[in-house]
Design a protein around this motif. Structure first.
Motif, PDB file in Angstrom:
ATOM      1  N   MET A 101       0.878  -1.161   0.000  1.00 14.04           N
ATOM      2  CA  MET A 101       0.000   0.000   0.000  1.00 14.04           C
ATOM      3  C   MET A 101       0.922   1.218   0.000  1.00 14.04           C
ATOM      4  O   MET A 101       1.881   1.277   0.771  1.00 14.04           O
ATOM      5  N   ILE A 102       0.624   2.170  -0.864  1.00 17.40           N
ATOM      6  CA  ILE A 102       1.510   3.305  -1.094  1.00 17.40           C
ATOM      7  C   ILE A 102       0.823   4.607  -0.687  1.00 17.40           C
ATOM      8  O   ILE A 102      -0.367   4.793  -0.935  1.00 17.40           O
ATOM      9  N   ALA A 103       1.601   5.510  -0.087  1.00 16.04           N
ATOM     10  CA  ALA A 103       1.128   6.874   0.157  1.00 16.04           C
ATOM     11  C   ALA A 103       1.673   7.711  -0.988  1.00 16.04           C
ATOM     12  O   ALA A 103       2.874   7.924  -1.083  1.00 16.04           O
ATOM     13  N   GLY A 104       0.806   8.109  -1.888  1.00 15.03           N
ATOM     14  CA  GLY A 104       1.268   8.871  -3.046  1.00 15.03           C
ATOM     15  C   GLY A 104       0.175   9.008  -4.081  1.00 15.03           C
ATOM     16  O   GLY A 104      -1.005   9.032  -3.751  1.00 15.03           O
ATOM     17  N   GLY A 105       0.583   9.023  -5.339  1.00 21.09           N
ATOM     18  CA  GLY A 105      -0.344   9.258  -6.436  1.00 21.09           C
ATOM     19  C   GLY A 105      -1.159   8.049  -6.854  1.00 21.09           C
ATOM     20  O   GLY A 105      -2.004   8.141  -7.736  1.00 21.09           O
ATOM     21  N   PHE A 106      -0.911   6.911  -6.253  1.00 22.95           N
ATOM     22  CA  PHE A 106      -1.692   5.703  -6.503  1.00 22.95           C
ATOM     23  C   PHE A 106      -1.805   4.955  -5.190  1.00 22.95           C
ATOM     24  O   PHE A 106      -1.234   5.372  -4.187  1.00 22.95           O
ATOM     25  N   ASP A 107      -2.552   3.861  -5.168  1.00 24.44           N
ATOM     26  CA  ASP A 107      -2.866   3.202  -3.897  1.00 24.44           C
ATOM     27  C   ASP A 107      -1.983   1.993  -3.577  1.00 24.44           C
ATOM     28  O   ASP A 107      -1.643   1.761  -2.422  1.00 24.44           O
ATOM     29  N   TYR A 108      -1.644   1.196  -4.600  1.00 27.45           N
ATOM     30  CA  TYR A 108      -0.853  -0.016  -4.379  1.00 27.45           C
ATOM     31  C   TYR A 108       0.220  -0.154  -5.446  1.00 27.45           C
ATOM     32  O   TYR A 108       0.029   0.266  -6.594  1.00 27.45           O
ATOM     33  N   LEU A 109       1.327  -0.768  -5.060  1.00 26.02           N
ATOM     34  CA  LEU A 109       2.379  -1.142  -5.997  1.00 26.02           C
ATOM     35  C   LEU A 109       2.554  -2.650  -5.910  1.00 26.02           C
ATOM     36  O   LEU A 109       2.802  -3.185  -4.830  1.00 26.02           O
ATOM     37  N   LEU A 110       2.389  -3.317  -7.053  1.00 19.78           N
ATOM     38  CA  LEU A 110       2.508  -4.766  -7.112  1.00 19.78           C
ATOM     39  C   LEU A 110       3.729  -5.158  -7.931  1.00 19.78           C
ATOM     40  O   LEU A 110       4.049  -4.490  -8.922  1.00 19.78           O
ATOM     41  N   LYS A 111       4.382  -6.227  -7.532  1.00 13.92           N
ATOM     42  CA  LYS A 111       5.428  -6.851  -8.341  1.00 13.92           C
ATOM     43  C   LYS A 111       4.837  -8.161  -8.831  1.00 13.92           C
ATOM     44  O   LYS A 111       4.482  -9.029  -8.034  1.00 13.92           O
ATOM     45  N   VAL A 112       4.726  -8.282 -10.148  1.00 11.82           N
ATOM     46  CA  VAL A 112       4.073  -9.446 -10.747  1.00 11.82           C
ATOM     47  C   VAL A 112       5.109 -10.220 -11.563  1.00 11.82           C
ATOM     48  O   VAL A 112       5.800  -9.643 -12.403  1.00 11.82           O
ATOM     49  N   ARG A 113       5.207 -11.508 -11.320  1.00 10.65           N
ATOM     50  CA  ARG A 113       6.099 -12.377 -12.099  1.00 10.65           C
ATOM     51  C   ARG A 113       5.264 -13.215 -13.043  1.00 10.65           C
ATOM     52  O   ARG A 113       4.237 -13.765 -12.666  1.00 10.65           O
ATOM     53  N   SER A 114       5.746 -13.330 -14.286  1.00 14.43           N
ATOM     54  CA  SER A 114       5.045 -14.137 -15.281  1.00 14.43           C
ATOM     55  C   SER A 114       6.068 -14.757 -16.228  1.00 14.43           C
ATOM     56  O   SER A 114       7.254 -14.450 -16.163  1.00 14.43           O
ATOM     57  N   HIS A 115       5.583 -15.633 -17.102  1.00 13.50           N
ATOM     58  CA  HIS A 115       6.479 -16.300 -18.054  1.00 13.50           C
ATOM     59  C   HIS A 115       6.925 -15.350 -19.163  1.00 13.50           C
ATOM     60  O   HIS A 115       8.076 -15.379 -19.586  1.00 13.50           O
ATOM     61  N   ASP A 116       5.993 -14.540 -19.642  1.00 12.48           N
ATOM     62  CA  ASP A 116       6.283 -13.632 -20.748  1.00 12.48           C
ATOM     63  C   ASP A 116       5.162 -12.596 -20.812  1.00 12.48           C
ATOM     64  O   ASP A 116       4.271 -12.579 -19.961  1.00 12.48           O
ATOM     65  N   MET A 117       5.211 -11.736 -21.822  1.00 12.98           N
ATOM     66  CA  MET A 117       4.217 -10.665 -21.933  1.00 12.98           C
ATOM     67  C   MET A 117       2.803 -11.225 -22.129  1.00 12.98           C
ATOM     68  O   MET A 117       1.841 -10.695 -21.568  1.00 12.98           O
ATOM     69  N   ALA A 118       2.671 -12.286 -22.900  1.00 13.58           N
ATOM     70  CA  ALA A 118       1.343 -12.877 -23.109  1.00 13.58           C
ATOM     71  C   ALA A 118       0.775 -13.416 -21.796  1.00 13.58           C
ATOM     72  O   ALA A 118      -0.416 -13.255 -21.509  1.00 13.58           O
ATOM     73  N   ASP A 119       1.632 -14.031 -21.000  1.00  8.90           N
ATOM     74  CA  ASP A 119       1.202 -14.542 -19.699  1.00  8.90           C
ATOM     75  C   ASP A 119       0.813 -13.387 -18.791  1.00  8.90           C
ATOM     76  O   ASP A 119      -0.196 -13.451 -18.086  1.00  8.90           O
ATOM     77  N   TYR A 120       1.594 -12.302 -18.807  1.00  8.05           N
ATOM     78  CA  TYR A 120       1.268 -11.122 -17.999  1.00  8.05           C
ATOM     79  C   TYR A 120      -0.090 -10.540 -18.421  1.00  8.05           C
ATOM     80  O   TYR A 120      -0.908 -10.186 -17.580  1.00  8.05           O
TER      81      TYR A 120
END
Length: 154
Positions: A101-120
């Motif tokens: 949860m972030i205090a700033g211009g947006f609410d959350y920052l996520l780190k997402v891992r995937s196989h490739d762009m299509a998977d993302y």
């Protein structure tokens, strides 16, 4: 909490962070104590809640999860009930490696891992966009990991 720890406790923690499978006898040798007091210190730190568990750390790269995207999430509602609903739901998405949860211009920052762009894209469309109260997102694809640590020394 670290105020109650002495230098030997910190040495024990550093060794356990580096190798949680280290035999107590080897750990005792490294920190300059016998096996019994080292085992007692470990047990005490577990009871204090300082050591919360032991686990295998898998290599995301060896698992084929080579694509890392950081994602800003803005919610349509930031009242406590909405935040709780989002928090509970995002924890159920295994591809979300970290969520803050972030205090700033947006609410959350996520780190997402995937196989490739299509998977993302699939993860975004099927899972993240469907999270409660998601209003808008912005994605940032990582090109290279310059520093990536699984632990911090104490």
């Amino acid at each position: 909490m670290t105020q109650a720890l002495d230098a030997t406790d910190l040495k024990i923690l550093n060794e356990l962070v580096a190798n949680a499978r280290i035999p107590v006898t080897e750990l005792a040798r490294k920190v300059g104590l016998s096996k019994t007091p080292v085992a007692a210190r470990i047990r005490q730190m577990e009871e204090m809640g300082l050591i919360t568990g032991y686990r295998a750390i898998l290599s995301p790269l060896k698992m084929g999860m080579t694509h890392v995207t950081y994602l800003e999430v803005r919610l349509s509602d930031t009242r406590e009930k909405a935040l709780t609903q989002f928090n509970q739901a995002v924890r159920l998405i295994p591809e979300v490696e970290e969520c803050y949860m972030i205090a700033g211009g947006f609410d959350y920052l996520l780190k997402v891992r995937s196989h490739d762009m299509a998977d993302y894209r699939r993860i975004m469309g099927e899972k993240i966009s469907a999270l409660p109260h998601v209003h808008a997102t912005s994605s940032y694809v990582a090109m290279e990991a310059v520093v990536e640590q699984n632990w911090i020394s104490v």
